[in-house]
Design a protein around this motif. Structure first.
Motif, mmCIF file in Angstrom:
data_model
loop_
_atom_site.group_PDB
_atom_site.id
_atom_site.type_symbol
_atom_site.label_atom_id
_atom_site.label_comp_id
_atom_site.label_asym_id
_atom_site.label_seq_id
_atom_site.Cartn_x
_atom_site.Cartn_y
_atom_site.Cartn_z
ATOM 1 N N SER A 80 0.830 -1.209 0.000
ATOM 2 C CA SER A 80 0.000 0.000 0.000
ATOM 3 C C SER A 80 0.864 1.259 0.000
ATOM 4 N N ASP A 81 1.977 1.255 0.736
ATOM 5 C CA ASP A 81 2.878 2.411 0.728
ATOM 6 C C ASP A 81 3.497 2.637 -0.649
ATOM 7 N N LYS A 84 0.838 4.175 -2.905
ATOM 8 C CA LYS A 84 0.606 5.579 -2.541
ATOM 9 C C LYS A 84 1.743 6.471 -3.030
ATOM 10 N N SER A 85 2.980 5.983 -2.957
ATOM 11 C CA SER A 85 4.119 6.781 -3.410
ATOM 12 C C SER A 85 4.130 6.945 -4.925
ATOM 13 N N ASN A 87 1.389 7.638 -6.692
ATOM 14 C CA ASN A 87 0.170 8.401 -6.990
ATOM 15 C C ASN A 87 -1.034 7.534 -7.334
ATOM 16 N N TYR A 88 -1.116 6.367 -6.718
ATOM 17 C CA TYR A 88 -2.320 5.546 -6.790
ATOM 18 C C TYR A 88 -3.107 5.796 -5.507
ATOM 19 N N MET A 89 -4.401 5.543 -5.562
ATOM 20 C CA MET A 89 -5.232 5.723 -4.372
ATOM 21 C C MET A 89 -5.826 4.367 -3.995
ATOM 22 N N LEU A 90 -5.525 3.912 -2.800
ATOM 23 C CA LEU A 90 -6.064 2.653 -2.296
ATOM 24 C C LEU A 90 -7.473 2.908 -1.789
ATOM 25 N N ILE A 112 -7.792 -0.284 -6.356
ATOM 26 C CA ILE A 112 -6.886 0.856 -6.486
ATOM 27 C C ILE A 112 -7.380 1.753 -7.614
ATOM 28 N N SER A 114 -6.421 4.801 -10.325
ATOM 29 C CA SER A 114 -5.280 5.440 -10.970
ATOM 30 C C SER A 114 -5.779 6.419 -12.019
#
Length: 139
Positions: A80-81, A84-85, A87-90, A112, A114
């Protein structure tokens, strides 16, 4: 309304359902003899659907679902980190434990979002950075 499907927290079919309702309304107008209104409604509906599809493809975010398995429960935070790094949104995740002891495996399903379309290849390459992760499915 029957074409709207909620599939693992991803809604599909909203545009199709709206198109069916618009078609029904245009059909009623034709049946009532309102031909000018029917033609105008048809042209407005087609233009609206085309313009909105172009707009949402460039602005909106695409939902993807990734299912993978791992023997390491702590890998979920790392995955998940990493997303997120980049620029995806969980949006959501679900983890299911199978077996116990040395044969313990975790099946993880993540939704996710994108901004890119057809981003499954990039997601797969991100997931392959962990040797203990086996990607089962990306949709």
């Amino acid at each position: 309304a029957g074409t709207i499907i909620l599939q693992k927290q991803i809604v599909r079919g909203l545009t199709t359902a709206a198109g069916i309702w618009a078609t029904a309304g245009i059909g009623l107008a034709v049946g009532a003899g309102m031909y000018v209104i029917s033609i105008a409604a048809t042209l407005l509906t087609l233009a609206g659907l085309e313009l909105l599809s172009i707009l949402f493809k460039s602005v909106g975010m695409k939902s993807s679902m990734i299912t993978f398995s791992t023997g390491n429960k702590d890998i979920l935070k790392e995955v998940s980190d990493r997303f997120k790094s980049r620029n995806y949104m969980l949006v959501s995740y679900k983890m299911e434990r199978l077996g116990s002891g040395d044969t313990e495996r975790y099946i993880v399903t993540m939704v996710i979002k994108s901004k890119r379309s057809n981003d499954e290849g990039h997601m797969l390459s991100l997931m392959q950075e962990w040797p203990d992760v086996t990607v089962e499915q990306i949709e």
